[in-house]
Design a protein around this motif. Structure first.
Motif, PDB file in Angstrom:
ATOM      1  N   PRO A 139       9.157 -70.324  75.480  1.00 52.16           N
ATOM      2  CA  PRO A 139       8.447 -69.072  75.241  1.00 52.16           C
ATOM      3  C   PRO A 139       9.113 -68.182  74.208  1.00 52.16           C
ATOM      4  N   GLY A 140      10.409 -68.060  74.271  1.00 54.93           N
ATOM      5  CA  GLY A 140      11.116 -67.179  73.357  1.00 54.93           C
ATOM      6  C   GLY A 140      10.884 -67.519  71.899  1.00 54.93           C
ATOM      7  N   LYS A 141      10.740 -68.793  71.608  1.00 53.58           N
ATOM      8  CA  LYS A 141      10.533 -69.230  70.227  1.00 53.58           C
ATOM      9  C   LYS A 141       9.257 -68.624  69.670  1.00 53.58           C
ATOM     10  N   ASP A 142       8.215 -68.619  70.495  1.00 50.37           N
ATOM     11  CA  ASP A 142       6.953 -68.058  70.033  1.00 50.37           C
ATOM     12  C   ASP A 142       7.048 -66.554  69.855  1.00 50.37           C
ATOM     13  N   SER A 143       7.804 -65.890  70.729  1.00 45.70           N
ATOM     14  CA  SER A 143       7.978 -64.438  70.572  1.00 45.70           C
ATOM     15  C   SER A 143       8.627 -64.130  69.236  1.00 45.70           C
ATOM     16  N   ILE A 158      18.352 -66.629  68.044  1.00 45.88           N
ATOM     17  CA  ILE A 158      18.554 -67.060  69.426  1.00 45.88           C
ATOM     18  C   ILE A 158      17.966 -66.001  70.357  1.00 45.88           C
ATOM     19  N   VAL A 159      16.995 -66.414  71.158  1.00 50.31           N
ATOM     20  CA  VAL A 159      16.378 -65.468  72.087  1.00 50.31           C
ATOM     21  C   VAL A 159      17.269 -65.337  73.325  1.00 50.31           C
ATOM     22  N   LEU A 160      17.692 -64.109  73.611  1.00 52.24           N
ATOM     23  CA  LEU A 160      18.534 -63.880  74.792  1.00 52.24           C
ATOM     24  C   LEU A 160      17.704 -63.401  75.974  1.00 52.24           C
ATOM     25  N   GLY A 161      16.505 -62.947  75.701  1.00 51.44           N
ATOM     26  CA  GLY A 161      15.632 -62.484  76.778  1.00 51.44           C
ATOM     27  C   GLY A 161      14.257 -62.215  76.218  1.00 51.44           C
ATOM     28  N   ASP A 162      13.266 -62.477  77.052  1.00 50.00           N
ATOM     29  CA  ASP A 162      11.886 -62.327  76.592  1.00 50.00           C
ATOM     30  C   ASP A 162      11.277 -61.002  77.052  1.00 50.00           C
ATOM     31  N   ARG A 163      11.834 -60.444  78.105  1.00 51.78           N
ATOM     32  CA  ARG A 163      11.250 -59.229  78.684  1.00 51.78           C
ATOM     33  C   ARG A 163      12.342 -58.387  79.305  1.00 51.78           C
ATOM     34  N   PRO A 164      12.938 -57.464  78.610  1.00 48.42           N
ATOM     35  CA  PRO A 164      12.579 -57.077  77.248  1.00 48.42           C
ATOM     36  C   PRO A 164      13.019 -58.126  76.228  1.00 48.42           C
ATOM     37  N   PHE A 165      12.365 -58.080  75.080  1.00 52.25           N
ATOM     38  CA  PHE A 165      12.654 -59.060  74.044  1.00 52.25           C
ATOM     39  C   PHE A 165      13.987 -58.719  73.363  1.00 52.25           C
ATOM     40  N   VAL A 166      14.896 -59.684  73.396  1.00 41.84           N
ATOM     41  CA  VAL A 166      16.220 -59.521  72.799  1.00 41.84           C
ATOM     42  C   VAL A 166      16.566 -60.823  72.067  1.00 41.84           C
ATOM     43  N   ALA A 167      16.956 -60.729  70.819  1.00 38.09           N
ATOM     44  CA  ALA A 167      17.305 -61.939  70.064  1.00 38.09           C
ATOM     45  C   ALA A 167      18.474 -61.657  69.142  1.00 38.09           C
ATOM     46  N   PHE A 206      18.662 -59.017  64.146  1.00 38.50           N
ATOM     47  CA  PHE A 206      18.570 -59.087  65.605  1.00 38.50           C
ATOM     48  C   PHE A 206      17.619 -58.024  66.148  1.00 38.50           C
ATOM     49  N   VAL A 207      17.188 -58.222  67.383  1.00 33.91           N
ATOM     50  CA  VAL A 207      16.332 -57.247  68.068  1.00 33.91           C
ATOM     51  C   VAL A 207      16.926 -56.954  69.428  1.00 33.91           C
ATOM     52  N   ARG A 208      16.962 -55.681  69.784  1.00 31.38           N
ATOM     53  CA  ARG A 208      17.371 -55.309  71.127  1.00 31.38           C
ATOM     54  C   ARG A 208      16.384 -54.266  71.652  1.00 31.38           C
ATOM     55  N   ASN A 209      15.521 -54.700  72.546  1.00 33.12           N
ATOM     56  CA  ASN A 209      14.630 -53.775  73.237  1.00 33.12           C
ATOM     57  C   ASN A 209      15.120 -53.611  74.661  1.00 33.12           C
ATOM     58  N   TYR A 229      27.937 -63.423  68.816  1.00 29.94           N
ATOM     59  CA  TYR A 229      28.433 -62.620  67.693  1.00 29.94           C
ATOM     60  C   TYR A 229      27.311 -61.920  66.934  1.00 29.94           C
ATOM     61  N   GLY A 230      26.062 -62.310  67.228  1.00 23.80           N
ATOM     62  CA  GLY A 230      24.977 -61.951  66.311  1.00 23.80           C
ATOM     63  C   GLY A 230      24.138 -60.754  66.668  1.00 23.80           C
ATOM     64  N   GLY A 231      24.670 -59.834  67.486  1.00 23.84           N
ATOM     65  CA  GLY A 231      23.933 -58.598  67.749  1.00 23.84           C
ATOM     66  C   GLY A 231      24.280 -57.564  66.700  1.00 23.84           C
ATOM     67  N   VAL A 232      24.192 -57.992  65.459  1.00 27.42           N
ATOM     68  CA  VAL A 232      24.604 -57.129  64.338  1.00 27.42           C
ATOM     69  C   VAL A 232      23.824 -57.517  63.091  1.00 27.42           C
ATOM     70  N   GLY A 233      23.619 -56.554  62.206  1.00 29.46           N
ATOM     71  CA  GLY A 233      22.948 -56.830  60.933  1.00 29.46           C
ATOM     72  C   GLY A 233      23.201 -55.674  59.980  1.00 29.46           C
ATOM     73  N   PHE A 234      22.861 -55.909  58.691  1.00 33.35           N
ATOM     74  CA  PHE A 234      23.244 -54.942  57.654  1.00 33.35           C
ATOM     75  C   PHE A 234      22.064 -54.594  56.757  1.00 33.35           C
ATOM     76  N   PRO A 235      21.045 -53.981  57.307  1.00 34.32           N
ATOM     77  CA  PRO A 235      19.897 -53.634  56.479  1.00 34.32           C
ATOM     78  C   PRO A 235      20.146 -52.372  55.659  1.00 34.32           C
ATOM     79  N   GLU A 236      19.189 -52.102  54.782  1.00 37.05           N
ATOM     80  CA  GLU A 236      19.230 -50.897  53.972  1.00 37.05           C
ATOM     81  C   GLU A 236      18.127 -49.985  54.503  1.00 37.05           C
ATOM     82  N   TRP A 237      18.460 -48.748  54.706  1.00 36.89           N
ATOM     83  CA  TRP A 237      17.513 -47.821  55.337  1.00 36.89           C
ATOM     84  C   TRP A 237      17.128 -46.721  54.370  1.00 36.89           C
ATOM     85  N   THR A 238      15.887 -46.294  54.447  1.00 33.44           N
ATOM     86  CA  THR A 238      15.460 -45.120  53.684  1.00 33.44           C
ATOM     87  C   THR A 238      14.916 -44.080  54.644  1.00 33.44           C
TER      88      THR A 238
END
Ligand SMILES: Nc1nc2c(c(=O)[nH]1)N[C@H]1C(S)=C(S)[C@@H](COP(=O)(O)O)O[C@H]1N2
Ligand SMILES: [Mo]
Length: 435
Positions: free
Chosen positions: A69-73, A84-93, A111-114, A182-191
């Motif tokens: 299921p997580g793959k489709d989310s 890597i999906v760590l949880g589907d509800r809430p969705f965390v990857a 990554f996503v952390r809800n 290790y992957g609950g991190v990322g380096f986006p650019e924000w406006t």
């Protein structure tokens, strides 16, 4: 049946039409049962017209026959299938380290952390208002997105985003919660605009101690009155140049899953400070006491404890520790003996900057200095690289450790065990074979 006022739809881009072909309007409500449908329709990637009749515990055939299921989310939320999906509800990857090799993390790799359910996108973001109030503002005010854009100077900054629990799986005994590697991190650019500019216009009194946010997401129970998360940061951090009310990531409107249309961004803090779907900021005359500000949430023992022990006294984790990741080569890769291998990575800190990164291929017996790039601005990552020649055939581990300008270096083992499993900045290790 439990009903709810809010729409829950697992949509990716706010500008994209919904599965029914028309943009979802805030007024079009959809009933859900205990939020389960979100997970199911997110996983299938489609709306289930009769979903509310699906008995609890029955797995739609589409799911039973498809991938996990997580793959489709991941697909529904616009993410690469190799997260890597760590949880589907809430969705965390989380993001595998080798996918963080871009200078600026693309949104499909972030990554996503809800903590709750993703709200449905607004068709008309112009209707969004951010309210600023609290004990320490002179007069509460509301701003539309247009007002924020037109009244204040827009800035674009690269600011790392890291979940406070990143690295949690390294703690022994195990700490409860999403088992981030290790992957609950990322380096986006924000406006966006500086929160300080907005707060100055509203007028903050000298009683100000902390800010607290409210977002528009929905509690997992489906109860719209229950807050999901309401955290914040000290007023000094709120007033920093790198603390933003952001509407864009990497030059595009925020994706729904990342907080469209507006979120808070701040540097060097646990990600939980950066409220998504931002509706309100209160300037408080005391430490903010919202949901997930107490107990073991984002708090660590004030005085060191032994692994597994409880503390009488917990202090808020306000800063993330210095850290680095090896983003190239990919762990597990093989390299012909004698060739030069370029090792690359990212390093970051809540302090002013990264002073050095050292790399070892002999289990920490010797360390070599890596070349550092320049961080684009404070709280942007520092890139490091070093060319290595491994002495003979066989199995190697590459280790990296960063030191910041406060003189603090990453430890080899998980430091400061704590019940919630926060702030593990132990060194990143990858495995290589010279063949
Ligand atoms: N409204 C709201 N904001 C939130 C959260 C949430 O669940 N709801 N999660 C927080 C946490 S714990 C983290 S680590 C970051 C993750 O941001 P991302 O999902 O955009 O990567 O958002 C923060 N902001
Ligand atoms: Mo987080």
């Amino acid at each position: 049946m439990h009903t709810n006022e809010k729409i829950i739809a697992p949509l990716a881009k706010p500008s994209e039409p919904t599965e029914s072909g028309t943009p979802a309007l805030p007024g079009r409500r959809r009933f859900i049962r205990k939020g389960t449908l979100l997970a199911v329709s997110a996983a299938i990637g489609a709306h289930l017209p009769f979903g509310r009749f699906l008995p609890d515990g029955i797995i739609p055939v589409a799911l039973a026959e498809g991938d996990a299921p997580g793959k489709d989310s991941l697909e529904v939320f616009g993410k690469r299938p190799d997260l890597i999906v760590l949880g589907d509800r809430p969705f965390v990857a989380e993001t595998p380290a080798h996918l963080l090799d871009d200078d600026v993390t693309p949104v499909d790799k972030l990554f996503v952390r809800n903590n709750g359910l993703v709200p449905a996108p607004m068709a008309d973001a112009d209707a969004w208002v951010l309210r600023i109030d609290g004990e320490a503002v002179r007069a509460p005010r509301e701003f539309t997105l247009k007002e924020l854009e037109s009244r204040f100077k827009a800035v674009t900054l690269q600011i790392g985003l890291e979940c406070g629990g990143n690295g949690r799986s390294g703690f022994q005994p195990p700490a409860k919660g999403s088992q981030w590697t290790y992957g609950g991190v990322g380096f986006p650019e924000w406006t966006g605009v500086r929160l300080a500019d907005v707060l100055r216009e509203v007028g903050v009194t000298d009683k100000a101690v902390y800010i607290g946010y409210e977002g528009d997401d929905l509690h997992l129970s489906g109860d719209s009155k229950r807050p999901v998360i309401s955290r914040g940061c000290p007023i000094a951090k709120a007033m920093e140049d790198e603390t933003l009310l952001a509407w864009a990531m990497n030059g595009e409107p925020l994706r729904q899953v990342h907080g469209f249309p507006l979120r808070l961004v701040a540097g060097g803090v646990p990600g939980s400070v950066t409220g998504k779907w931002l509706k309100r900021i209160a300037v408080r005359d005391k430490v903010h006491d919202g949901t997930k500000m107490g107990g073991h949430d984002y708090r660590v023992a004030c005085n060191p404890i032994a692994p597994g022990e409880q503390s009488d006294d917990y202090c808020i984790l306000e800063k993330m520790p210095v850290k680095s990741l090896i983003t190239f080569p990919q762990s597990g890769s093989q390299h012909p003996q004698g060739t030069e291998i370029e090792v690359r990575g990212q390093a970051w800190t809540a302090e002013r900057g990264v002073r050095s990164v050292e790399v070892s291929y002999d289990f920490g017996q010797s360390w070599l200095p890596a070349k550092l790039g320049r961080a684009r601005n404070r709280f942007a990552p520092t890139r490091f690289r070093i060319a290595l020649k491994l002495p003979k055939k066989g199995y190697y581990e590459i280790w990296a450790r960063a030191t910041d300008d406060s003189g603090i270096t990453q430890p080899i083992v998980a430091p400061g065990w704590n019940t919630g499993g926060y702030g593990n900045n132990q060194i990143h290790r990858i495995a290589l074979r010279s063949i």
